[in-house]
Design a protein around this motif. Sequence first.
Motif, PDB file in Angstrom:
ATOM      1  N   SER A  19       0.840  -1.192   0.000  1.00  0.00           N
ATOM      2  CA  SER A  19       0.000   0.000   0.000  1.00  0.00           C
ATOM      3  C   SER A  19       0.877   1.244   0.000  1.00  0.00           C
ATOM      4  CB  SER A  19      -0.900   0.027   1.240  1.00  0.00           C
ATOM      5  OG  SER A  19      -1.797  -1.047   1.211  1.00  0.00           O
ATOM      6  N   ARG A  20       0.380   2.307  -0.594  1.00  0.00           N
ATOM      7  CA  ARG A  20       1.159   3.535  -0.686  1.00  0.00           C
ATOM      8  C   ARG A  20       1.114   4.361   0.596  1.00  0.00           C
ATOM      9  NH1 ARG A  20       2.302   5.916  -5.885  1.00  0.00           N
ATOM     10  NH2 ARG A  20       2.158   4.293  -7.427  1.00  0.00           N
ATOM     11  N   SER A  21       0.041   4.251   1.346  1.00  0.00           N
ATOM     12  CA  SER A  21      -0.079   5.087   2.540  1.00  0.00           C
ATOM     13  C   SER A  21      -0.873   4.351   3.615  1.00  0.00           C
ATOM     14  CB  SER A  21      -0.779   6.403   2.192  1.00  0.00           C
ATOM     15  OG  SER A  21      -2.122   6.163   1.838  1.00  0.00           O
ATOM     16  N   ALA A  22      -0.862   4.944   4.807  1.00  0.00           N
ATOM     17  CA  ALA A  22      -1.625   4.375   5.918  1.00  0.00           C
ATOM     18  C   ALA A  22      -3.121   4.449   5.612  1.00  0.00           C
ATOM     19  CB  ALA A  22      -1.298   5.123   7.211  1.00  0.00           C
ATOM     20  N   TYR A  23      -3.545   5.536   4.973  1.00  0.00           N
ATOM     21  CA  TYR A  23      -4.961   5.680   4.630  1.00  0.00           C
ATOM     22  C   TYR A  23      -5.402   4.597   3.650  1.00  0.00           C
ATOM     23  CZ  TYR A  23      -9.242   7.391   2.543  1.00  0.00           C
ATOM     24  OH  TYR A  23     -10.519   7.481   2.069  1.00  0.00           O
ATOM     25  N   SER A  24      -4.592   4.314   2.650  1.00  0.00           N
ATOM     26  CA  SER A  24      -4.998   3.297   1.673  1.00  0.00           C
ATOM     27  C   SER A  24      -5.084   1.918   2.323  1.00  0.00           C
ATOM     28  CB  SER A  24      -4.047   3.277   0.480  1.00  0.00           C
ATOM     29  OG  SER A  24      -2.754   2.928   0.871  1.00  0.00           O
ATOM     30  N   MET A  25      -4.225   1.666   3.313  1.00  0.00           N
ATOM     31  CA  MET A  25      -4.306   0.405   4.045  1.00  0.00           C
ATOM     32  C   MET A  25      -5.606   0.353   4.866  1.00  0.00           C
ATOM     33  SD  MET A  25      -1.648  -1.144   6.795  1.00  0.00           S
ATOM     34  CE  MET A  25      -0.458  -1.712   5.628  1.00  0.00           C
ATOM     35  N   TYR A  26      -5.934   1.452   5.517  1.00  0.00           N
ATOM     36  CA  TYR A  26      -7.177   1.549   6.289  1.00  0.00           C
ATOM     37  C   TYR A  26      -8.378   1.391   5.357  1.00  0.00           C
ATOM     38  CZ  TYR A  26     -10.902   3.679   9.062  1.00  0.00           C
ATOM     39  OH  TYR A  26     -12.080   3.930   9.713  1.00  0.00           O
ATOM     40  N   ALA A  28      -8.610  -0.110   2.455  1.00  0.00           N
ATOM     41  CA  ALA A  28      -8.755  -1.488   1.970  1.00  0.00           C
ATOM     42  C   ALA A  28      -9.369  -2.387   3.047  1.00  0.00           C
ATOM     43  CB  ALA A  28      -7.397  -2.025   1.536  1.00  0.00           C
ATOM     44  N   GLY A  29      -8.937  -2.201   4.281  1.00  0.00           N
ATOM     45  CA  GLY A  29      -9.489  -3.004   5.370  1.00  0.00           C
ATOM     46  C   GLY A  29     -10.963  -2.717   5.604  1.00  0.00           C
ATOM     47  N   LYS A  45     -20.642   6.043  -2.232  1.00  0.00           N
ATOM     48  CA  LYS A  45     -21.239   6.229  -0.903  1.00  0.00           C
ATOM     49  C   LYS A  45     -20.355   5.682   0.206  1.00  0.00           C
ATOM     50  CE  LYS A  45     -25.978   6.038  -2.602  1.00  0.00           C
ATOM     51  NZ  LYS A  45     -27.210   5.251  -2.606  1.00  0.00           N
ATOM     52  N   ASP A  46     -19.932   4.436   0.043  1.00  0.00           N
ATOM     53  CA  ASP A  46     -19.141   3.808   1.101  1.00  0.00           C
ATOM     54  C   ASP A  46     -17.745   4.411   1.194  1.00  0.00           C
ATOM     55  OD1 ASP A  46     -21.280   2.170   1.722  1.00  0.00           O
ATOM     56  OD2 ASP A  46     -20.650   0.587   0.343  1.00  0.00           O
ATOM     57  N   GLY A  47     -17.214   4.869   0.076  1.00  0.00           N
ATOM     58  CA  GLY A  47     -15.908   5.527   0.094  1.00  0.00           C
ATOM     59  C   GLY A  47     -15.942   6.806   0.919  1.00  0.00           C
ATOM     60  N   LYS A  48     -17.033   7.538   0.809  1.00  0.00           N
ATOM     61  CA  LYS A  48     -17.187   8.765   1.611  1.00  0.00           C
ATOM     62  C   LYS A  48     -17.292   8.432   3.100  1.00  0.00           C
ATOM     63  CE  LYS A  48     -19.318  11.562  -1.986  1.00  0.00           C
ATOM     64  NZ  LYS A  48     -20.508  12.290  -2.421  1.00  0.00           N
ATOM     65  N   LYS A  49     -17.974   7.335   3.413  1.00  0.00           N
ATOM     66  CA  LYS A  49     -18.086   6.919   4.813  1.00  0.00           C
ATOM     67  C   LYS A  49     -16.716   6.555   5.390  1.00  0.00           C
ATOM     68  CE  LYS A  49     -22.755   5.034   4.320  1.00  0.00           C
ATOM     69  NZ  LYS A  49     -23.549   3.795   4.284  1.00  0.00           N
ATOM     70  N   ILE A  50     -15.949   5.853   4.600  1.00  0.00           N
ATOM     71  CA  ILE A  50     -14.616   5.459   5.058  1.00  0.00           C
ATOM     72  C   ILE A  50     -13.732   6.687   5.256  1.00  0.00           C
ATOM     73  CG2 ILE A  50     -12.515   4.207   4.432  1.00  0.00           C
ATOM     74  CD1 ILE A  50     -14.315   2.167   3.002  1.00  0.00           C
ATOM     75  N   ALA A  51     -13.800   7.637   4.325  1.00  0.00           N
ATOM     76  CA  ALA A  51     -13.001   8.865   4.441  1.00  0.00           C
ATOM     77  C   ALA A  51     -13.400   9.650   5.688  1.00  0.00           C
ATOM     78  CB  ALA A  51     -13.168   9.718   3.197  1.00  0.00           C
ATOM     79  N   ALA A  52     -14.711   9.723   5.957  1.00  0.00           N
ATOM     80  CA  ALA A  52     -15.176  10.432   7.151  1.00  0.00           C
ATOM     81  C   ALA A  52     -14.710   9.717   8.417  1.00  0.00           C
ATOM     82  CB  ALA A  52     -16.704  10.540   7.130  1.00  0.00           C
ATOM     83  N   ALA A  53     -14.738   8.393   8.402  1.00  0.00           N
ATOM     84  CA  ALA A  53     -14.288   7.627   9.562  1.00  0.00           C
ATOM     85  C   ALA A  53     -12.787   7.820   9.791  1.00  0.00           C
ATOM     86  CB  ALA A  53     -14.607   6.147   9.373  1.00  0.00           C
ATOM     87  N   TRP A  54     -12.005   7.946   8.711  1.00  0.00           N
ATOM     88  CA  TRP A  54     -10.552   8.179   8.831  1.00  0.00           C
ATOM     89  C   TRP A  54     -10.275   9.548   9.472  1.00  0.00           C
ATOM     90  CZ3 TRP A  54      -6.040   5.786   8.814  1.00  0.00           C
ATOM     91  CH2 TRP A  54      -4.881   6.508   8.652  1.00  0.00           C
ATOM     92  N   LYS A  55     -11.077  10.545   9.082  1.00  0.00           N
ATOM     93  CA  LYS A  55     -10.889  11.887   9.639  1.00  0.00           C
ATOM     94  C   LYS A  55     -11.215  11.920  11.132  1.00  0.00           C
ATOM     95  CE  LYS A  55     -11.732  14.388   5.370  1.00  0.00           C
ATOM     96  NZ  LYS A  55     -12.634  15.277   4.640  1.00  0.00           N
ATOM     97  N   VAL A  56     -12.189  11.124  11.547  1.00  0.00           N
ATOM     98  CA  VAL A  56     -12.601  11.086  12.946  1.00  0.00           C
ATOM     99  C   VAL A  56     -11.636  10.241  13.789  1.00  0.00           C
ATOM    100  CG1 VAL A  56     -14.465  10.330  14.496  1.00  0.00           C
ATOM    101  CG2 VAL A  56     -15.017  11.461  12.341  1.00  0.00           C
TER     102      VAL A  56
END
Length: 132
Positions: A19-26, A28-29, A45-56
């Motif tokens: 993976s290129r970054s910690a976010y991309s690993m998160y 994918a999981g 839709k789900d990609g936005k949820k994952i991005a929001a969860a990463w920010k939190v």
Amino acid sequence: MRWCFENHEGMPGRVPKISRSAYSMYYAGQKGVIFRSVGKFNQKKDGKKIAAAWKVLGEEEKQTYMDKIATLRDQHEADEEWWNEELKAWRDTRMMKLRSGVELDPLKRHSMGLEPLCECSKCGPLPPALPT
């Protein structure tokens, strides 16, 4: 095309990418978690949820992913070094086999009904033909 596989017989396999970054690993999981729970994954839709969860996500949780990616990068670099050494050894062995009396001239090989020899970037150039 079979001759290509025969020419590359015994060549070590390429090291898998990481993976290129910690976010991309998160990402994918979490994508796997969502797919297993819902049965499908909607990129938008789900990609936005994952991005929001990463920010939190807190710094400590993000740091675990950053540590994992750092460990994977170190392992990948070591694996790359090993692969380069193995490829060099394979290339040297191949050259010794080619120098042991195999016809190297492509036109003579064709007229004799032999398959061509590979000169791809992994195999390297052919050795110069021995004078006859």
